[in-house]
Design a protein around this motif. Structure first.
Motif, PDB file in Angstrom:
ATOM      1  N   UNK A   8       0.839  -1.200   0.000  1.00 20.42           N
ATOM      2  CA  UNK A   8       0.000   0.000   0.000  1.00 20.42           C
ATOM      3  C   UNK A   8       0.873   1.247   0.000  1.00 20.42           C
ATOM      4  N   UNK A   9       1.971   1.214   0.750  1.00 21.70           N
ATOM      5  CA  UNK A   9       2.927   2.325   0.742  1.00 21.70           C
ATOM      6  C   UNK A   9       3.454   2.523  -0.684  1.00 21.70           C
ATOM      7  N   UNK A  10       3.752   1.432  -1.359  1.00 24.22           N
ATOM      8  CA  UNK A  10       4.258   1.514  -2.735  1.00 24.22           C
ATOM      9  C   UNK A  10       3.245   2.192  -3.650  1.00 24.22           C
ATOM     10  N   UNK A  11       1.960   1.866  -3.463  1.00 25.59           N
ATOM     11  CA  UNK A  11       0.914   2.491  -4.281  1.00 25.59           C
ATOM     12  C   UNK A  11       0.865   3.995  -4.030  1.00 25.59           C
ATOM     13  N   UNK A  12       0.964   4.395  -2.771  1.00 24.55           N
ATOM     14  CA  UNK A  12       0.951   5.821  -2.428  1.00 24.55           C
ATOM     15  C   UNK A  12       2.177   6.513  -3.028  1.00 24.55           C
ATOM     16  N   UNK A  13       3.341   5.865  -2.924  1.00 31.09           N
ATOM     17  CA  UNK A  13       4.557   6.438  -3.513  1.00 31.09           C
ATOM     18  C   UNK A  13       4.391   6.620  -5.022  1.00 31.09           C
ATOM     19  N   UNK A  14       3.809   5.621  -5.685  1.00 29.92           N
ATOM     20  CA  UNK A  14       3.614   5.706  -7.137  1.00 29.92           C
ATOM     21  C   UNK A  14       2.655   6.843  -7.480  1.00 29.92           C
ATOM     22  N   UNK A  15       1.566   6.973  -6.718  1.00 33.71           N
ATOM     23  CA  UNK A  15       0.596   8.041  -6.971  1.00 33.71           C
ATOM     24  C   UNK A  15       1.220   9.417  -6.773  1.00 33.71           C
ATOM     25  N   UNK A  16       2.133   9.520  -5.812  1.00 30.58           N
ATOM     26  CA  UNK A  16       2.767  10.806  -5.504  1.00 30.58           C
ATOM     27  C   UNK A  16       4.095  10.979  -6.241  1.00 30.58           C
ATOM     28  N   UNK A  17       4.392  10.031  -7.128  1.00 30.38           N
ATOM     29  CA  UNK A  17       5.631  10.042  -7.915  1.00 30.38           C
ATOM     30  C   UNK A  17       6.866  10.160  -7.024  1.00 30.38           C
ATOM     31  N   UNK A  18       6.881   9.392  -5.951  1.00 26.94           N
ATOM     32  CA  UNK A  18       8.012   9.358  -5.023  1.00 26.94           C
ATOM     33  C   UNK A  18       8.888   8.159  -5.342  1.00 26.94           C
ATOM     34  N   UNK A  19      10.187   8.240  -5.021  1.00 28.93           N
ATOM     35  CA  UNK A  19      11.075   7.106  -5.306  1.00 28.93           C
ATOM     36  C   UNK A  19      10.735   5.885  -4.443  1.00 28.93           C
ATOM     37  N   UNK A  20      11.058   4.717  -4.954  1.00 24.92           N
ATOM     38  CA  UNK A  20      10.818   3.472  -4.235  1.00 24.92           C
ATOM     39  C   UNK A  20      11.621   3.431  -2.935  1.00 24.92           C
ATOM     40  N   UNK A  48       8.674  -4.164  -8.793  1.00 23.45           N
ATOM     41  CA  UNK A  48       7.931  -5.005  -9.735  1.00 23.45           C
ATOM     42  C   UNK A  48       6.535  -4.477  -9.995  1.00 23.45           C
ATOM     43  N   UNK A  49       5.960  -3.769  -9.019  1.00 23.53           N
ATOM     44  CA  UNK A  49       4.598  -3.273  -9.192  1.00 23.53           C
ATOM     45  C   UNK A  49       4.543  -1.986 -10.000  1.00 23.53           C
ATOM     46  N   UNK A  50       5.692  -1.369 -10.274  1.00 22.25           N
ATOM     47  CA  UNK A  50       5.706  -0.110 -11.036  1.00 22.25           C
ATOM     48  C   UNK A  50       5.771  -0.360 -12.521  1.00 22.25           C
TER      49      UNK A  50
END
Length: 95
Positions: free
Chosen positions: A37-49, A93-95
């Protein structure tokens, strides 16, 4: 006064370890889900992994918790390094 080892049979002790192992796996699954879920939020906010300051905080907490419970801090930190790497691989992998 008798020790716990004297009160429990070997099979009972092994059952206790099996229960603990199951709980550990459940906790790892929960942690992995939340990290996803953190990864999804990072992707939505265009933050690095990778967030090295957050990783450092996690490792510091792991060491402190190890000391609190009388467990070898290096061992606990090694386990947390593996968990962090697992989460980073899944995030990539999810990106």
């Amino acid at each position: 006064m008798s020790s716990p080892a004297e009160e429990m049979s070997l099979s009972e002790l092994r059952e206790e370890i099996e229960d603990i192992d199951r709980e550990l796996v459940e906790l790892i699954a929960r942690r992995t889900y939340v990290a996803g879920t953190v990864a999804e939020v990072k992707a939505q906010q265009d933050l690095p992994t990778t967030d090295e300051s957050q990783e450092a905080r996690v490792m510091e907490r792991a060491g402190e918790n190890a000391e609190t419970f009388g467990v070898d801090a290096n061992l606990v930190k090694a386990i947390f390094r593996l968990l962090i790497e697992l989460n980073k691989v899944e995030q990539r992998e999810s990106r």
